[in-house]
Design a protein around this motif. Sequence first.
Motif, PDB file in Angstrom:
ATOM      1  N   GLY A 122       0.808  -1.223   0.000  1.00 18.31           N
ATOM      2  CA  GLY A 122       0.000   0.000   0.000  1.00 18.31           C
ATOM      3  C   GLY A 122       0.836   1.266   0.000  1.00 18.31           C
ATOM      4  N   GLY A 123       2.114   1.133  -0.332  1.00 20.32           N
ATOM      5  CA  GLY A 123       3.025   2.275  -0.301  1.00 20.32           C
ATOM      6  C   GLY A 123       3.204   2.956  -1.645  1.00 20.32           C
ATOM      7  N   THR A 124       4.292   3.693  -1.750  1.00 25.86           N
ATOM      8  CA  THR A 124       4.599   4.455  -2.961  1.00 25.86           C
ATOM      9  C   THR A 124       6.067   4.246  -3.325  1.00 25.86           C
ATOM     10  OG1 THR A 124       4.673   6.691  -3.913  1.00 25.86           O
ATOM     11  CG2 THR A 124       5.061   6.525  -1.556  1.00 25.86           C
ATOM     12  N   CYS A 125       6.382   4.369  -4.621  1.00 22.51           N
ATOM     13  CA  CYS A 125       7.762   4.143  -5.064  1.00 22.51           C
ATOM     14  C   CYS A 125       8.695   5.265  -4.634  1.00 22.51           C
ATOM     15  CB  CYS A 125       7.828   3.942  -6.575  1.00 22.51           C
ATOM     16  SG  CYS A 125       7.461   5.404  -7.561  1.00 22.51           S
ATOM     17  N   THR A 126       8.117   6.452  -4.361  1.00 23.45           N
ATOM     18  CA  THR A 126       8.966   7.553  -3.922  1.00 23.45           C
ATOM     19  C   THR A 126       8.274   8.401  -2.867  1.00 23.45           C
ATOM     20  OG1 THR A 126      10.067   9.628  -4.555  1.00 23.45           O
ATOM     21  CG2 THR A 126       8.364   8.803  -6.065  1.00 23.45           C
ATOM     22  N   GLY A 127       8.876   8.443  -1.695  1.00 22.60           N
ATOM     23  CA  GLY A 127       8.320   9.221  -0.593  1.00 22.60           C
ATOM     24  C   GLY A 127       8.678  10.685  -0.674  1.00 22.60           C
ATOM     25  N   GLU A 128       9.849  10.994  -1.292  1.00 20.91           N
ATOM     26  CA  GLU A 128      10.296  12.394  -1.267  1.00 20.91           C
ATOM     27  C   GLU A 128      11.250  12.787  -2.390  1.00 20.91           C
ATOM     28  OE1 GLU A 128      12.025  12.752   2.615  1.00 20.91           O
ATOM     29  OE2 GLU A 128      13.819  11.599   2.123  1.00 20.91           O
ATOM     30  N   HIS A 129      11.865  11.837  -3.074  1.00 26.15           N
ATOM     31  CA  HIS A 129      12.839  12.211  -4.107  1.00 26.15           C
ATOM     32  C   HIS A 129      12.177  12.578  -5.431  1.00 26.15           C
ATOM     33  CE1 HIS A 129      16.170   9.718  -1.915  1.00 26.15           C
ATOM     34  NE2 HIS A 129      15.807  10.786  -1.250  1.00 26.15           N
ATOM     35  N   GLY A 130      10.973  12.070  -5.654  1.00 30.17           N
ATOM     36  CA  GLY A 130      10.280  12.338  -6.918  1.00 30.17           C
ATOM     37  C   GLY A 130      10.537  11.258  -7.947  1.00 30.17           C
ATOM     38  N   VAL A 131       9.882  11.403  -9.090  1.00 31.51           N
ATOM     39  CA  VAL A 131       9.898  10.378 -10.137  1.00 31.51           C
ATOM     40  C   VAL A 131      11.072  10.572 -11.095  1.00 31.51           C
ATOM     41  CG1 VAL A 131       8.596   9.395 -12.070  1.00 31.51           C
ATOM     42  CG2 VAL A 131       7.384  10.124  -9.993  1.00 31.51           C
ATOM     43  N   GLY A 132      11.184  11.767 -11.644  1.00 29.57           N
ATOM     44  CA  GLY A 132      12.248  12.068 -12.596  1.00 29.57           C
ATOM     45  C   GLY A 132      12.313  11.035 -13.695  1.00 29.57           C
ATOM     46  N   ILE A 133      13.544  10.566 -13.965  1.00 26.15           N
ATOM     47  CA  ILE A 133      13.751   9.487 -14.931  1.00 26.15           C
ATOM     48  C   ILE A 133      13.654   8.137 -14.215  1.00 26.15           C
ATOM     49  CG2 ILE A 133      15.499   8.373 -16.386  1.00 26.15           C
ATOM     50  CD1 ILE A 133      16.700  11.197 -16.858  1.00 26.15           C
ATOM     51  N   GLY A 134      14.171   8.109 -12.969  1.00 22.68           N
ATOM     52  CA  GLY A 134      14.413   6.842 -12.292  1.00 22.68           C
ATOM     53  C   GLY A 134      13.178   6.063 -11.904  1.00 22.68           C
ATOM     54  N   LYS A 135      12.079   6.761 -11.573  1.00 25.24           N
ATOM     55  CA  LYS A 135      10.889   6.054 -11.084  1.00 25.24           C
ATOM     56  C   LYS A 135       9.782   6.020 -12.146  1.00 25.24           C
ATOM     57  CE  LYS A 135      12.400   4.846  -7.014  1.00 25.24           C
ATOM     58  NZ  LYS A 135      13.368   5.765  -6.519  1.00 25.24           N
ATOM     59  N   LEU A 136      10.129   6.473 -13.347  1.00 25.34           N
ATOM     60  CA  LEU A 136       9.149   6.531 -14.442  1.00 25.34           C
ATOM     61  C   LEU A 136       8.550   5.167 -14.740  1.00 25.34           C
ATOM     62  CD1 LEU A 136       8.148   8.785 -16.276  1.00 25.34           C
ATOM     63  CD2 LEU A 136      10.144   8.425 -17.723  1.00 25.34           C
ATOM     64  N   LYS A 137       9.410   4.147 -14.689  1.00 21.93           N
ATOM     65  CA  LYS A 137       8.963   2.807 -15.098  1.00 21.93           C
ATOM     66  C   LYS A 137       7.979   2.178 -14.118  1.00 21.93           C
ATOM     67  CE  LYS A 137      13.429   0.872 -13.519  1.00 21.93           C
ATOM     68  NZ  LYS A 137      14.126   2.173 -13.420  1.00 21.93           N
ATOM     69  N   TYR A 138       7.835   2.772 -12.932  1.00 21.77           N
ATOM     70  CA  TYR A 138       6.897   2.204 -11.948  1.00 21.77           C
ATOM     71  C   TYR A 138       5.565   2.950 -11.903  1.00 21.77           C
ATOM     72  CZ  TYR A 138      11.467   0.605 -10.338  1.00 21.77           C
ATOM     73  OH  TYR A 138      12.732   0.088 -10.267  1.00 21.77           O
TER      74      TYR A 138
END
Lengths: 461, 461
Positions: free
Chosen positions: B410-426
């Motif tokens: 029930g969480g999130t891939c990023t709590g504070e760093h943001g998506v940018g390029i790195g979390k786009l795929k999730y």
Amino acid sequence: MSIHVNQLIEQLLISLDQTQITHSETELLNHSKDESYHAGKNPTVIVYPRSKEDVVHIMAVSSKMNIPVIPYGRGSSLEGHIIPIGDAITIDFAEMNKIIDIRAEDLLVTVQPGIGRIDLNNELRKHGLFFSVDPGADASIGGMVATNASGTTSVKYGTMRDQVRDLEVVLANGSVIHTGNLAAKSSSGYHLNGLFVGSEGTLGTFTEITLRVFGIPEFQVAARVNFETVDSAIDAVTTIRQAGIPIARVELVDAGSIEHLNAYSKTNFPMKTTLFLEFHGNEAGLAQDLEFTKEIMEDHGCSNFVVESDTKARNIIWEARHNLAYAFIHSYRDKKMMTTDVCVPISSLATAIHFARDNMDKKNIVGGIIGHVGDGNFHVSMMVNMDHTQDVKNAVEFNADLVEFGLSLGGTCTGEHGVGIGKLKYQKLEHGPAYEVMQVIKKSLDPQNLLNPGKLILVDS
Amino acid sequence: MSIHVNQLIEQLLISLDQTQITHSETELLNHSKDESYHAGKNPTVIVYPRSKEDVVHIMAVSSKMNIPVIPYGRGSSLEGHIIPIGDAITIDFAEMNKIIDIRAEDLLVTVQPGIGRIDLNNELRKHGLFFSVDPGADASIGGMVATNASGTTSVKYGTMRDQVRDLEVVLANGSVIHTGNLAAKSSSGYHLNGLFVGSEGTLGTFTEITLRVFGIPEFQVAARVNFETVDSAIDAVTTIRQAGIPIARVELVDAGSIEHLNAYSKTNFPMKTTLFLEFHGNEAGLAQDLEFTKEIMEDHGCSNFVVESDTKARNIIWEARHNLAYAFIHSYRDKKMMTTDVCVPISSLATAIHFARDNMDKKNIVGGIIGHVGDGNFHVSMMVNMDHTQDVKNAVEFNADLVEFGLSLGGTCTGEHGVGIGKLKYQKLEHGPAYEVMQVIKKSLDPQNLLNPGKLILVDS
């Protein structure tokens, strides 16, 4: 028209049963208006969903037959949010009123939109928890999310928007989304929670709501303080806020309103400008906060400072404060209440309240001034004879003048009641070119304009 | 290509002067990457606006020549937010770094996006105020708004989104909007503040930011506490939160990381699972909070509880904590740091941390675990040899596995760093059908896909 209704019901019955649908005159009338002065209008039919699947089906019928939907909680809104502007399916969430999950360790609760805030708090109390937002009325949680409700405790705990972690929403196209998650914070994707909270049913219909809750504070203390002038009361509150004293409630009631409050609630508070305060925390901390607050109040010339430590005395204060609207209605049975809701930067609050008082006097408007002063939000409760054209005209003009003045101070036309029908005419003035951004969002998510049309935002259709 | 650059500069020079534009190789390289492991890429040109009018002109050129813009603060982002994916105009806000207005009575400050958070706090201190969000790095306020940054103090004061009252934003079509106002709360219109905070430059470019600030608390006390296991430390924090103790910071550092921290910061903290805590409030309240916290910690088996009341000792703790990333980088000079950022419900935090530790061991990943445990947010700082294919593959797989596991809780891939390029795929996995809503919003507000394309969200173009 009756064929139209029958066709509509026939479509609804594909997935719903007869007990979920009504168009009895009594029920239509019950759903035709809220607690505001806005003129009512019957919906075409009322449906009672029991699941998100029901809502998805209702939305499909709405789209197919091009008849809008209006989500309905308890009808306690104050700007005509649930009043149809034409044919409409009113979706009453009375049967979707369950608590789905209490996650005490996570300080989270998941509910259906129809639950009332008092029922929710009664259940949470068993877990040592409470839901913080207190608008006075026993509104539905769904309605409170839809209007971004707040109230007396927001100065410490924030508004509805600050509590919502996730919404399950049925969109106009029938898809079901989640706007958030169960984590305490997220930087992933666009913040749909923020967008959908306060959207007044115009972007989608909520079917599940996950809220942040709080541990019940160890100690609670209330106080009431009198001042000779509104200015000195507000200056005192400003100083308390700057000093970082974490006050939990701070309500201003003007001297005239205290008279109605005393009469209705059988209290005997001095008929002076009054601040009602509350503090939440540990025992030693509260004692020090109270002492510091008293010093500040005295520096600003308060005439007395009465601390109410026991629960009963605290409850008397807050019940009296919350019943103030009813006190006015009780005193003026031939009139209706029209309530303003501007919210301004606290440094301009005294100026705005003087503007209001002067204009009330000029226009012979009867009513009181009460304020969530820690937030810079105040209400003028005007008692209006709706059959008296000049009376209505005066009140409407007063409201408009106050909104314009509030906006000129950097404020907003509505701090907590929402836009609905009543504040629609100020949206372009308040938001400028941002209003077009809102229209673009509305049109892209609801191209048929099926979701509570005529509220919050106007689009060409 | 060089004709292309010259044409672009020619267009920019219509409203900007030569000193505001550069494409020197050094400057391009300086703006080609952030503090992350993501591979850099030079922008086409860098511009330094001095006013919103400059930004409006840059946006017009971007649109006319179909070359995207990337807003740039201090380059401290951790997911490649400011790395071009093709031709790009990087808008560096170094010259838009002023404080425009401090409204002490309203607890508000208005700034330009290029100001750093430390400079801002230095100025606010003179007014008895502070800006609460502390991500460690001396990031620009604009960048912190763009990523919805948070950090060690968010457990009490909230994330960037909770601080933003208004943004002045230049949209893709060149219009300039305000997303909010100066009031403490509002139920007017759609909540554009919420939507634009965390939008990573993909919906518009900020030119002015109004933030909530706080009065500096009367007293601040820190503490450090050791535990034998991560589980007991987290259980203790959960109990503290449920008890309603208003903790201001609560950071977990695993035993292995303490070794690096001690070496780098010349401290001598016990090499055990450690909680660093801080409390803000009045003297009597803090004493009681501390006592209660100590009891809870002892109930959960802490091995010691050291209170640090004086400012110097507190600063040593927080500097050491903030320098932990640099401590790792210092220890492994041949490697780069890759940092995870999942945030989960606190009831699942221990489970998630065990999952991380087990998988680090399985994959022989070197690094530490640190967490903003009050929020359920933790980072695995992995030290990766970027020239070593298997090392990189392990780290990337680890990150993906941890994200998937976090989402399943029930969480999130990023709590504070943001998506940018790195979390786009999730993003699609995390948001499901809500991702399409985000795409609709992005496309309707940026039809040419000019605003920081390839970050946060992908759209067909």
